[in-house]
Motif scaffolding. Structure first.
Motif, PDB file in Angstrom:
ATOM      1  N   VAL A 101       0.862  -1.183   0.000  1.00 14.03           N
ATOM      2  CA  VAL A 101       0.000   0.000   0.000  1.00 14.03           C
ATOM      3  C   VAL A 101       0.899   1.233   0.000  1.00 14.03           C
ATOM      4  O   VAL A 101       1.870   1.312   0.754  1.00 14.03           O
ATOM      5  N   LEU A 102       0.564   2.189  -0.851  1.00 16.89           N
ATOM      6  CA  LEU A 102       1.375   3.396  -0.974  1.00 16.89           C
ATOM      7  C   LEU A 102       1.092   4.390   0.151  1.00 16.89           C
ATOM      8  O   LEU A 102      -0.051   4.568   0.566  1.00 16.89           O
ATOM      9  N   HIS A 103       2.154   5.044   0.606  1.00 16.97           N
ATOM     10  CA  HIS A 103       2.048   6.117   1.592  1.00 16.97           C
ATOM     11  C   HIS A 103       2.876   7.297   1.103  1.00 16.97           C
ATOM     12  O   HIS A 103       3.947   7.109   0.519  1.00 16.97           O
ATOM     13  N   PRO A 104       2.420   8.507   1.322  1.00 15.42           N
ATOM     14  CA  PRO A 104       3.147   9.671   0.800  1.00 15.42           C
ATOM     15  C   PRO A 104       4.460   9.911   1.523  1.00 15.42           C
ATOM     16  O   PRO A 104       4.563   9.740   2.733  1.00 15.42           O
ATOM     17  N   GLU A 105       5.453  10.298   0.755  1.00 17.39           N
ATOM     18  CA  GLU A 105       6.710  10.793   1.317  1.00 17.39           C
ATOM     19  C   GLU A 105       6.971  12.178   0.718  1.00 17.39           C
ATOM     20  O   GLU A 105       6.397  13.150   1.170  1.00 17.39           O
ATOM     21  N   LEU A 106       7.818  12.253  -0.297  1.00 20.22           N
ATOM     22  CA  LEU A 106       8.077  13.564  -0.900  1.00 20.22           C
ATOM     23  C   LEU A 106       6.928  14.006  -1.797  1.00 20.22           C
ATOM     24  O   LEU A 106       6.823  15.196  -2.125  1.00 20.22           O
ATOM     25  N   ALA A 107       6.074  13.103  -2.202  1.00 26.32           N
ATOM     26  CA  ALA A 107       4.827  13.469  -2.890  1.00 26.32           C
ATOM     27  C   ALA A 107       3.696  13.414  -1.865  1.00 26.32           C
ATOM     28  O   ALA A 107       3.487  12.394  -1.212  1.00 26.32           O
ATOM     29  N   GLU A 108       2.985  14.514  -1.714  1.00 27.07           N
ATOM     30  CA  GLU A 108       1.889  14.553  -0.738  1.00 27.07           C
ATOM     31  C   GLU A 108       0.611  13.936  -1.294  1.00 27.07           C
ATOM     32  O   GLU A 108      -0.190  13.382  -0.549  1.00 27.07           O
ATOM     33  N   SER A 109       0.421  14.043  -2.607  1.00 24.92           N
ATOM     34  CA  SER A 109      -0.767  13.462  -3.238  1.00 24.92           C
ATOM     35  C   SER A 109      -0.491  13.275  -4.724  1.00 24.92           C
ATOM     36  O   SER A 109       0.475  13.820  -5.264  1.00 24.92           O
ATOM     37  N   TRP A 110      -1.363  12.523  -5.369  1.00 25.50           N
ATOM     38  CA  TRP A 110      -1.200  12.245  -6.793  1.00 25.50           C
ATOM     39  C   TRP A 110      -2.553  11.854  -7.372  1.00 25.50           C
ATOM     40  O   TRP A 110      -3.432  11.351  -6.654  1.00 25.50           O
ATOM     41  N   GLU A 111      -2.727  12.111  -8.670  1.00 24.98           N
ATOM     42  CA  GLU A 111      -3.967  11.717  -9.326  1.00 24.98           C
ATOM     43  C   GLU A 111      -3.718  11.534 -10.827  1.00 24.98           C
ATOM     44  O   GLU A 111      -2.824  12.156 -11.401  1.00 24.98           O
ATOM     45  N   GLU A 118      -1.670  10.061 -17.896  1.00 25.68           N
ATOM     46  CA  GLU A 118      -0.979  11.205 -17.315  1.00 25.68           C
ATOM     47  C   GLU A 118      -1.226  11.205 -15.806  1.00 25.68           C
ATOM     48  O   GLU A 118      -2.368  11.235 -15.355  1.00 25.68           O
ATOM     49  N   TRP A 119      -0.142  11.179 -15.060  1.00 31.11           N
ATOM     50  CA  TRP A 119      -0.235  11.195 -13.605  1.00 31.11           C
ATOM     51  C   TRP A 119       0.440  12.451 -13.074  1.00 31.11           C
ATOM     52  O   TRP A 119       1.573  12.760 -13.456  1.00 31.11           O
ATOM     53  N   THR A 120      -0.254  13.166 -12.202  1.00 27.22           N
ATOM     54  CA  THR A 120       0.260  14.402 -11.622  1.00 27.22           C
ATOM     55  C   THR A 120       0.588  14.169 -10.148  1.00 27.22           C
ATOM     56  O   THR A 120      -0.256  13.667  -9.385  1.00 27.22           O
ATOM     57  N   PHE A 121       1.802  14.533  -9.763  1.00 20.71           N
ATOM     58  CA  PHE A 121       2.256  14.385  -8.377  1.00 20.71           C
ATOM     59  C   PHE A 121       2.513  15.760  -7.775  1.00 20.71           C
ATOM     60  O   PHE A 121       3.228  16.583  -8.356  1.00 20.71           O
ATOM     61  N   HIS A 122       1.915  15.985  -6.613  1.00 24.92           N
ATOM     62  CA  HIS A 122       2.061  17.247  -5.893  1.00 24.92           C
ATOM     63  C   HIS A 122       3.085  17.051  -4.783  1.00 24.92           C
ATOM     64  O   HIS A 122       2.888  16.219  -3.884  1.00 24.92           O
ATOM     65  N   LEU A 123       4.173  17.800  -4.861  1.00 25.79           N
ATOM     66  CA  LEU A 123       5.325  17.560  -3.997  1.00 25.79           C
ATOM     67  C   LEU A 123       5.245  18.345  -2.691  1.00 25.79           C
ATOM     68  O   LEU A 123       4.644  19.421  -2.618  1.00 25.79           O
ATOM     69  N   ALA A 170       8.492  18.723 -15.209  1.00 24.51           N
ATOM     70  CA  ALA A 170       8.307  19.602 -14.061  1.00 24.51           C
ATOM     71  C   ALA A 170       7.388  20.743 -14.475  1.00 24.51           C
ATOM     72  O   ALA A 170       7.785  21.625 -15.244  1.00 24.51           O
ATOM     73  N   VAL A 171       6.160  20.722 -13.976  1.00 24.49           N
ATOM     74  CA  VAL A 171       5.189  21.772 -14.312  1.00 24.49           C
ATOM     75  C   VAL A 171       5.558  23.061 -13.603  1.00 24.49           C
ATOM     76  O   VAL A 171       5.511  24.149 -14.171  1.00 24.49           O
ATOM     77  N   ASP A 172       5.904  22.950 -12.346  1.00 25.21           N
ATOM     78  CA  ASP A 172       6.435  24.055 -11.550  1.00 25.21           C
ATOM     79  C   ASP A 172       7.312  23.428 -10.471  1.00 25.21           C
ATOM     80  O   ASP A 172       7.593  22.225 -10.513  1.00 25.21           O
ATOM     81  N   ASP A 173       7.747  24.221  -9.505  1.00 21.49           N
ATOM     82  CA  ASP A 173       8.675  23.696  -8.513  1.00 21.49           C
ATOM     83  C   ASP A 173       8.111  22.546  -7.686  1.00 21.49           C
ATOM     84  O   ASP A 173       8.870  21.751  -7.117  1.00 21.49           O
ATOM     85  N   HIS A 174       6.792  22.457  -7.605  1.00 21.05           N
ATOM     86  CA  HIS A 174       6.198  21.475  -6.699  1.00 21.05           C
ATOM     87  C   HIS A 174       5.184  20.572  -7.389  1.00 21.05           C
ATOM     88  O   HIS A 174       4.348  19.959  -6.728  1.00 21.05           O
ATOM     89  N   THR A 175       5.289  20.465  -8.714  1.00 28.64           N
ATOM     90  CA  THR A 175       4.376  19.599  -9.459  1.00 28.64           C
ATOM     91  C   THR A 175       5.149  18.875 -10.556  1.00 28.64           C
ATOM     92  O   THR A 175       5.867  19.498 -11.333  1.00 28.64           O
ATOM     93  N   VAL A 176       4.982  17.565 -10.588  1.00 30.41           N
ATOM     94  CA  VAL A 176       5.612  16.736 -11.618  1.00 30.41           C
ATOM     95  C   VAL A 176       4.534  15.932 -12.318  1.00 30.41           C
ATOM     96  O   VAL A 176       3.624  15.405 -11.664  1.00 30.41           O
ATOM     97  N   VAL A 177       4.638  15.831 -13.639  1.00 28.10           N
ATOM     98  CA  VAL A 177       3.704  15.037 -14.432  1.00 28.10           C
ATOM     99  C   VAL A 177       4.463  13.926 -15.138  1.00 28.10           C
ATOM    100  O   VAL A 177       5.546  14.160 -15.704  1.00 28.10           O
ATOM    101  N   PHE A 178       3.912  12.714 -15.061  1.00 23.59           N
ATOM    102  CA  PHE A 178       4.424  11.575 -15.820  1.00 23.59           C
ATOM    103  C   PHE A 178       3.419  11.269 -16.929  1.00 23.59           C
ATOM    104  O   PHE A 178       2.270  10.923 -16.639  1.00 23.59           O
ATOM    105  N   LYS A 179       3.852  11.387 -18.178  1.00 25.30           N
ATOM    106  CA  LYS A 179       2.995  11.087 -19.326  1.00 25.30           C
ATOM    107  C   LYS A 179       3.470   9.795 -19.977  1.00 25.30           C
ATOM    108  O   LYS A 179       4.676   9.587 -20.170  1.00 25.30           O
ATOM    109  N   THR A 180       2.524   8.937 -20.328  1.00 25.64           N
ATOM    110  CA  THR A 180       2.852   7.659 -20.958  1.00 25.64           C
ATOM    111  C   THR A 180       2.052   7.485 -22.243  1.00 25.64           C
ATOM    112  O   THR A 180       0.985   8.093 -22.408  1.00 25.64           O
TER     113      THR A 180
END
Length: 537
Positions: A101-111, A118-123, A170-180
């Protein structure tokens, strides 16, 4: 040098001498993998140190060293010692608990987006690396692009095959997107591997090898690959309030099992990372020791055969060797019940992703028949060299038992035992029949890491494009039931055709002094979390 370090050093030397003879946002859990332990009453025999006293480091005994390959770079982590070191220095975007089961570390949330392409991670904001640099999205992009660099792929590249460098943004300093290119509904799990610890932007293998810089709870001090002890100090800027609980850590490599027992019974070490199964009864009888074991399958014991090399290129030989093993006997006699029967693939039979839940018993006559078909018999016995080492408890004893069981089928096995520290660098991947071991992983990762054609560690030379295609399809299959069926199909191929004989999954067993708390044995040896660990002295 302190008394503790002096005595432990003597134990280490003794151990070495003995061994030389032998569409909606995904809700992320709000708590990190382990809950904060409750501090118990301080034992009267160990008064609480005054604030002016020097910090007393947590002392940990490791069972096997990495030798000169030891490194603080997460790019490649072939040994447990290296994994333990790296756990102290870095964080990942997410952590995985014992149930995956996943738990947040450096990413606080993701969707994900509507089709999981496309997955967006909020750091997490306000996090710093140990050298003071702020943690930002470009560090995440650099970390993953470095791992999947086609010109220098890491050991994680095979499991991250659905990623492309240009698709990590890197969308901005605190957002990363993974596109597949295709939907990857399990992307957060699949990108959480033992290598995906976040390193600073621009850092290289040469820089990180001895000077690991991370956002983790501890900082290495004058790290060298071969060192007694490996010393780490508390990261004063660590982002989790109140953590870590200990001011410093000392890691000792004590290879000999009875020497590790002596070290923890005498109080010279606080935690033994891996307890030899033959010593568990002794430790259980000691009121000053707590035994910590995993509730489920931990490390797999493997007998890896190169399927493109005689005699293992004959499927009848591979199947015969799998049939002749008495797996339950191995569980009962070598591992004293601290293991479970395995089915020659990395998915435990009690997993919902297993292709069958019951492993057939030993079939000695069936093994003999297959060997006869392959041209082997009393006048032409199959002769094998099996390379092994005590890189984890029970391995050499299991190899010897395999030799005895194989002899009943007319197979002559020469067991070659080498130094544990040399096994991964000088034997594994260099000999056609070797013992190996793998941590448990989610199915999409477990079935890929050493079995895909592009795997960095192809320990069975299982270069099968049809197998790769199954995993590719599983990665992009949205329906969970359909994806599970694909995992089962892949696992079945490994059982029936593959070059991996996996007789057992061992349980992970550690030991800790009773005046210590906050450490739990994770099913993955590569996850060694000491954030909450401390001792009342």
């Amino acid at each position: 040098m302190t008394k503790v370090k002096t005595v432990v050093s003597l134990l280490v030397v003794l151990g070495m001498l003995v061994t030389s003879c032998g569409p909606a946002p995904t809700a992320a859990p709000t708590q990190v993998g382990q809950s904060t332990p409750v501090r118990t009453a301080v034992p009267t025999a160990a008064p609480t140190p005054e604030p002016t006293q020097a910090p007393q480091c947590l002392q940990i005994a490791l069972s096997i060293g990495s030798g000169e390959t030891n490194s603080l770079d997460p790019f490649a982590i072939p040994t447990a010692e290296q994994a333990v070191m790296i756990n102290q220095v870095y964080n990942r975007l997410m952590d995985l608990d014992n149930d995956f089961v996943l738990h947040p570390e450096l990413a606080e949330s993701w969707e994900p987006n509507s089709d999981a392409t496309e997955w967006t991670f909020h750091l997490r904001q306000g996090v710093q690396f140990s050298d003071g640099r702020p943690f930002t999205a470009r560090d995440v992009v650099w970390t993953y692009q470095r791992l999947i660099d086609p010109n220098n792929p890491s050991e994680a590249a095979a499991t991250l095959s659905f990623l492309k460098p240009e698709g990590i943004i890197a969308v901005d300093d605190h957002t990363v997107v993974f596109k597949t290119d295709e939907p990857v509904t399990e992307l957060p799990v699949l990108i959480t591997t033992k290598n995906t610890w976040i390193v600073p932007y621009g850092s290289t293998q040469e820089e990180l090898r001895l000077h690991g810089v991370g956002t983790g709870p501890f900082i290495p001090v004058d790290f060298q690959p071969v060192q007694q002890p490996h010393h780490f100090v508390k990261n004063p800027n660590y982002w989790e309030p109140g953590l870590p609980k200990s001011d410093c850590l000392d890691f000792y490599v004590i290879q000999e099992a009875t020497t590790r027992v002596a070290a923890i019974q005498s109080g010279q070490v606080d935690i033994v990372e891996y307890v030899d199964f033959s010593t568990i009864a002794t430790l259980q009888a000691d009121p000053n020791i707590k035994i910590l074991k995993t509730s489920g399958a931990s490390t797999s014991l493997t007998f890896a055969m190169w399927v493109d090399t005689p005699p293992f290129d004959d499927i009848r030989v591979r199947q015969a060797l799998k049939k002749l093993v008495d797996r339950q006997m191995m569980v009962d006699t070598v591992f004293l019940g601290y293991a479970m029967v395995a089915d020659d693939n990395p998915i435990p039979p009690n997993s919902p992703y297993a292709w069958r839940s019951t492993v057939p018993p030993r079939d000695l006559e069936g093994a003999k028949a297959l060997l006869a078909e392959a041209g082997y018999g009393p006048s032409n016995p199959l002769r094998l060299d099996l390379y092994t080492a005590d890189f984890m408890p029970g391995v050499v004893a299991a190899a010897q038992l395999f030799k005895e069981q194989a002899a009943e089928a007319g197979v002559e096995v020469n067991v070659i035992v080498g130094p544990p520290a040399d096994h991964w660098s000088n034997v594994w991947l260099k000999q056609p029949f070797v013992n190996s071991g793998w941590d448990p992983r989610p199915p999409g990762t477990a079935l890929a890491i050493c079995y895909r054609s592009d795997a960095l560690y192809p320990e069975t030379h299982w270069y099968r494009p049809d197998y790769d295609a199954i995993l590719d399809k599983a990665n992009t299959t949205v329906d969970p039931a359909a994806r599970a069926e694909l995992y089962k199909q892949a696992a079945r191929m490994l059982t029936e055709e593959g070059g991996e004989l996996i007789p057992v999954f061992t349980l992970g067993v550690a030991a800790m002094r009773s005046n210590c708390q906050g450490y739990e044995r994770h099913i993955a040896t590569s996850r060694f979390d000491l954030r909450y660990a401390f001792c009342n002295r």
